[in-house]
Scaffold this motif. Structure first.
Motif, PDB file in Angstrom:
ATOM      1  N   HIS A   4     -13.331   5.581  10.904  1.00 22.73           N
ATOM      2  CA  HIS A   4     -12.737   4.061  10.726  1.00 22.73           C
ATOM      3  C   HIS A   4     -11.225   4.131  10.874  1.00 22.73           C
ATOM      4  N   MET A  59      -8.449   1.691  22.243  1.00 27.15           N
ATOM      5  CA  MET A  59      -8.936   2.051  23.489  1.00 27.15           C
ATOM      6  C   MET A  59      -9.360   0.748  24.324  1.00 27.15           C
ATOM      7  N   ARG A 102      -9.818   5.287  14.238  1.00 27.00           N
ATOM      8  CA  ARG A 102     -10.116   4.130  15.356  1.00 27.00           C
ATOM      9  C   ARG A 102      -8.920   3.100  15.265  1.00 27.00           C
ATOM     10  N   LEU A 162     -15.487   7.996  19.571  1.00 29.53           N
ATOM     11  CA  LEU A 162     -16.600   7.396  20.078  1.00 29.53           C
ATOM     12  C   LEU A 162     -17.431   8.597  20.594  1.00 29.53           C
ATOM     13  N   ASN A 203     -11.153   9.163  20.227  1.00 25.91           N
ATOM     14  CA  ASN A 203     -11.213   8.238  19.114  1.00 25.91           C
ATOM     15  C   ASN A 203     -12.345   8.355  18.400  1.00 25.91           C
ATOM     16  N   MET A 228      -3.930  -4.177  16.502  1.00 31.22           N
ATOM     17  CA  MET A 228      -4.501  -3.257  15.331  1.00 31.22           C
ATOM     18  C   MET A 228      -3.208  -2.069  15.321  1.00 31.22           C
ATOM     19  N   GLY A 288     -11.035  -7.038  15.965  1.00 30.18           N
ATOM     20  CA  GLY A 288     -10.457  -5.689  15.226  1.00 30.18           C
ATOM     21  C   GLY A 288      -9.869  -6.012  14.023  1.00 30.18           C
ATOM     22  N   LEU A 289      -9.123  -7.080  13.891  1.00 24.91           N
ATOM     23  CA  LEU A 289      -8.311  -7.179  12.434  1.00 24.91           C
ATOM     24  C   LEU A 289      -9.390  -7.481  11.472  1.00 24.91           C
ATOM     25  N   GLU A 290     -10.234  -8.566  11.875  1.00 26.99           N
ATOM     26  CA  GLU A 290     -11.258  -8.774  10.873  1.00 26.99           C
ATOM     27  C   GLU A 290     -12.128  -7.617  10.352  1.00 26.99           C
ATOM     28  N   ASN A 291     -12.272  -6.590  11.267  1.00 25.45           N
ATOM     29  CA  ASN A 291     -13.153  -5.543  10.881  1.00 25.45           C
ATOM     30  C   ASN A 291     -12.411  -4.400   9.911  1.00 25.45           C
ATOM     31  N   TYR A 292     -11.031  -4.717   9.903  1.00 30.68           N
ATOM     32  CA  TYR A 292     -10.143  -4.019   8.810  1.00 30.68           C
ATOM     33  C   TYR A 292      -9.637  -4.708   7.615  1.00 30.68           C
ATOM     34  N   GLY A 293     -10.367  -6.029   7.511  1.00 27.57           N
ATOM     35  CA  GLY A 293      -9.983  -6.907   6.424  1.00 27.57           C
ATOM     36  C   GLY A 293      -8.744  -7.133   6.374  1.00 27.57           C
ATOM     37  N   VAL A 294      -7.829  -7.375   7.525  1.00 32.71           N
ATOM     38  CA  VAL A 294      -6.445  -8.024   7.448  1.00 32.71           C
ATOM     39  C   VAL A 294      -6.543  -9.340   6.788  1.00 32.71           C
TER      40      VAL A 294
END
Lengths: 276, 627
Positions: free
Chosen positions: B88, B96, B91, B66, B64, B168, B117-123
């Motif tokens: 982005h 993982m 991942r 890393l 992924n 995710m 993780g969802l916040e990181n993708y702006g869901v």
């Protein structure tokens, strides 16, 4: 050997689902600050008593048992008692006041008793208010509330979100590191380390005795940090990127009312000239 | 491409000739991967196995992005990880789950962590709420959604970590030794989720040391020295003896037994992987052979070492029976066992709302020289019990007397006790603090005021006992592998020459080879130095193989106390405390259930195949006699 985790009360949260628990954390934070100001700014005994009663009422509203809120208080009692005695004896009597007892610079006067009474009540009020707030608000809510309140500052390039994340991670790892420290103490004691048995005056031996704890604690903390950074990256975290937020902070009319009541209460307590 | 791509064989991840070299100050770069070419297809379950340091972990981090390969390419759904702008999205496609459950949770509350993780993708919020619930329900952690991570068990934390990834909606999930720090129960619960995820169409890449996990995969990739040694179905991998040996793996017991039977001349077909397959194969073996294979003269009926071990076990077992016959019988030459625990009760966090009884009226005697295994689930009180034995915890109620020292008396010198009782906690390598190996091992001896010469002699003894040469003493601790660090930590305890050695999960997280090496060295110490060994484990295989006596703990009580053979004969009681039979007794039970007459007192692999051989011969003799 002690149970270190027993001493850690940060982040103790008592979910009772009361109306206080359900408050929007942003408003709760503001109300909390106002309440603390009211409790700490007055030297009147009556005003402090009123605040104390209000604090008890807030605790009851949050459905938190009194015993629970006072739990954190027990270790502090000796210090409080000593401070009270000092304050009582060293307080300078006001001019023209009756002095009940005097010996050198020590004296006992009505104004001293008045001061101590006010401070003791104040102390208990503040403990109750802080307990009510922390026991009714999950840590994540506090940090999220703080983040939102600080958000206007991010226009001035203040990293509101990063600060909130740092605080969250810090709080998240407090119990972990405490457990680890406990484990290390036990492990090194098992290898003959004289932890906690060296007399206080042998400073060099005491400091040397800490190395077997501090070194692995730091090494492990750094390793944890590295792994956590990797795990965050793997979940798509990119510093500075706009994120959405998993919090449903929706203010209701009730929140506004609570804050206004607190504000009115605070102004009232501070503005009314109480006789004592 | 000529053939039509179906949904099932679309490639998710593709590695072409990927190499990774780490910077190595003061030396040539360390090559962790030397040209790996691999494909992970949609919906596939791939297990990645190999010894510690073979490059499995490095490989999994390539999947992924890393880690970026120093040479060669890695593409995820056609996106090259070399291009930072792709990462982005990559991942999101490849999730993982890491090894240490503690170090992958960001938030102070379970559901917030899943949302991270969802916040990181702006869901958006409403979608997030839906997905967090879905993911937590899928791993069975929904009712714990408001709890802080430190109140969860390792298995529960790992399930949350999986939920965080599942939320995710990735196409592929990589598990990097995600079960290696869990107990049996936790591991099983994670595997159950892995199976469900696989069934629902996720690609799974599972890095693991546990062969029974690898067995469930569609394909096994065997790594060795940064290269792919073999990339084939479980059957092909486990039947390839050269590969098994080179990669230091362990074949499933059914395969192993079948292979050894074939070696002595039985025509066992099909290379069975499971006990069921072995039953079928053995039935067909009997059909196919007119008479049992002749015993070659140079093959002994049973190995002498096995018989010796059995004899010594019998001897020790009888010693134990004397000891446990509490009716005033002879215990030791002094009349008192080395360790005597009476009516020990312990409550954690006494006087707080979190109060919890961790020991309830435990009484047990352990005579000198015994090898005792303590088994039980996490939270059964094992850890509390062993901490009483060297005075880390003083008895609240009851008493603990070790070699005449009573820890319930305030005047007892606990440091003197700790010199007699050596204790190593789980992952003891975490407590190393000196930069050089020798210094760390010498810590204990110096604490007890030994001279340099004495300490040197102790260090030599301890390091050799764990299989590190004395000449390693000046090496740096930070360059060692996990298994080597574990050995250094154990040497640190042995350097005090304790009479009692207590080990909490000394082999967890190691590859099969290192596991058995450490175990065998301990047995040797027990015999040569007449050490009393107390081994806390949740691996019944190890208990079966090495212990004279097994104590089973459950919710603060010792519920069973017997020799391994007696214990495993009583399957019903074992499963009543939630324990499963070790592999060898389990196989034998399975075979006997299918009508074979195998000696039920079998404890280890080495005994198992001989017993099966024996049973087959008797069966053949019988059937011949009948006809």
């Amino acid at each position: 050997m002690e149970e270190l985790s027993r001493r850690i009360t940060i982040g103790q949260y008592l979910p009772t689902g009361s109306t206080i628990h359900r408050m929007d954390p942003r408003f709760k934070l503001v109300a909390f600050v106002i309440f603390i100001v009211a409790a700490s700014s007055s030297y009147s005994v009556i005003a402090n008593l009123i605040v104390f009663i209000a604090a008890i009422a807030a605790l009851a509203l949050a459905k938190i048992p009194l015993r629970f809120a006072l739990n954190g208080l027990v270790p502090a009692i000796p210090i409080v008692v000593i401070m009270m005695v000092f304050q009582l004896l060293f307080h300078q009597a006001q001019k023209g006041e009756v002095v009940w007892w005097q010996w050198g610079i020590l004296n006992l006067s009505p104004s001293g008793v008045h001061l101590v009474a006010a401070s003791v009540i104040k102390f208990f009020s503040i403990v109750l208010i802080v307990s009510t707030f922390t026991l009714s608000t999950a840590l994540t809510e506090i940090t999220r509330g703080l983040e939102q309140l600080l958000r206007p500052l991010s226009k001035m390039r203040f990293p509101a979100h990063e600060v909130a994340l740092i605080v969250t991670i810090m709080l998240r790892f407090v119990p972990t590191l405490a457990e680890e420290a406990e484990r290390l103490m036990k492990a090194q004691a098992s290898r003959g380390a004289a932890i906690g048995t060296v007399p206080r005056w042998q400073v060099v031996r005491r400091v040397r005795g800490i190395l077997p704890l501090i070194v692995p604690l730091f090494v492990n903390a750094l390793r944890r940090g590295e792994q956590l950074a990797l795990a965050m990256e793997a979940r798509g975290y990119v510093p500075g990127l706009t994120r959405s937020s998993y919090s449903s902070m929706r203010k209701s009319a009730r929140d506004v009312v609570y804050v206004l009541v607190c504000l009115a209460f605070c102004i009232g307590v501070l503005a009314i000239p109480f006789p004592i | 491409m000529n053939h039509v791509q179906t949904e099932n064989n679309r490639v998710v991840i593709e590695l072409v000739d990927a190499c990774v070299a780490y910077d190595n100050p003061g030396g040539p770069p360390k090559e962790a991967l030397r040209g790996v070419t691999l494909e992970i297809r949609e919906g596939e379950f791939v297990a990645l196995v190999g010894p510690n340091g073979s490059g499995k972990s490095t490989l999994s981090k390539l999947l992924n992005g890393l880690l970026i390969p120093t040479e060669g390419t890695v593409r995820v759904r056609g996106l090259d990880t070399q291009n930072a702008r792709n990462l982005h999205e990559i991942r999101r496609i490849v999730g993982m789950v890491f090894q240490d459950p503690e170090n992958q949770m960001v938030s102070t509350i379970v559901e917030d962590d899943v949302a991270f993780g969802l916040e990181n993708y702006g869901v958006p919020y409403d979608e997030m709420v839906k997905r967090v619930e879905e993911a937590l329900v899928a791993v069975g952690m929904w009712e714990h959604r408001r709890r802080p991570p430190h109140q969860l068990s390792g298995g529960q934390k790992q399930r949350v970590a999986i939920a965080s990834v599942v939320a995710m909606r990735p196409h592929c999930i990589v598990f990097d030794e995600a079960t290696s720090m869990l107990d049996v129960e936790g591991r099983e619960s994670v595997m159950e989720i892995v199976r469900t995820l696989h069934k629902s169409g996720h690609s799974i890449v599972m890095v693991t040391h546990h062969m029974e996990e690898a067995l469930e995969a569609d394909r096994i990739v065997v790594m060795k020295d940064g290269r792919v040694l073999k990339n084939a179905s479980p059957r092909d991998v486990f039947c390839d003896e050269v590969c098994i040996r080179d990669a230091m793996l362990e074949a499933p017991i059914a395969t192993d037994v079948a292979a050894r039977l074939v070696k002595v001349g039985w025509p066992v077909p099909d290379s069975p992987l499971t006990s069921d397959e072995l039953v079928t194969a053995l039935r067909r073996t009997i059909f196919a052979s007119a008479s049992p294979p002749r015993r070659p003269n140079d093959t002994p009926v049973s190995f002498p070492s096995f018989e010796a071990k059995a004899a010594s076990r019998k001897h020790r077992a009888s010693a134990f029976r004397d000891a446990s016959d509490d009716a005033g019988g002879p215990l030791d030459h002094l009349g008192v066992p080395l360790i005597r625990i009476q009516h020990l009760t312990h409550t954690y966090m006494r006087g707080t709302p979190m109060e919890r009884k961790s020991l309830r009226d435990v009484s047990v005697d352990i005579p000198a020289g015994q090898f005792v295994a303590i088994v039980g689930h996490t939270g059964s009180g094992k850890s509390t019990l062993i901490q009483h034995l060297n005075g880390l915890i003083r008895p609240q109620e009851g008493s603990v007397v070790v070699d005449g020292l009573d820890t319930s008396l305030q005047k007892t010198d606990l440091r003197a006790l700790r010199r007699i009782v050596g204790l190593a906690f789980q992952s003891p390598e975490d407590q190393l603090f000196e930069p050089l190996i020798g210094d760390d091992v010498a810590f204990g001896p110096f604490q007890y005021g030994m001279t340099i010469l004495e300490a040197r002699e102790r260090v030599k003894f301890a390091m050799e006992a764990v299989g590190l040469g004395f000449d390693w003493r000046d090496r740096s601790i930070y360059n060692l592998s996990g298994g080597e660090r574990r050995k250094v930590a154990l040497a640190g305890v042995l350097a005090m020459k304790p009479k009692v050695l207590i080990l909490d999960e000394p082999t967890s997280g190691l590859d099969p080879q290192s596991r058995s090496e450490i175990a065998k060295r301990l047995v040797r110490l027990q015999n040569n130095e007449s050490l009393t060994v107390i081994w806390v484990t949740h691996q019944l295989e190890e208990a079966a193989q090495f212990a004279d006596r097994i104590l089973v703990m459950d919710s603060g009580e010792i519920v069973l106390d017997s020799s391994p053979a007696q214990l495993f004969a009583d399957v019903a009681r074992l499963s009543s405390v939630g324990l499963r039979l070790p592999e060898a007794p389990n196989l034998v039970q399975h075979l006997n259930g299918a009508g074979f007459d195998v000696d039920p007192s079998i404890l280890t692999r080495d005994q198992a195949w001989l017993a099966v051989d024996d049973a087959l011969r008797r069966r053949m003799g019988e059937s011949k006699w009948k006809s």
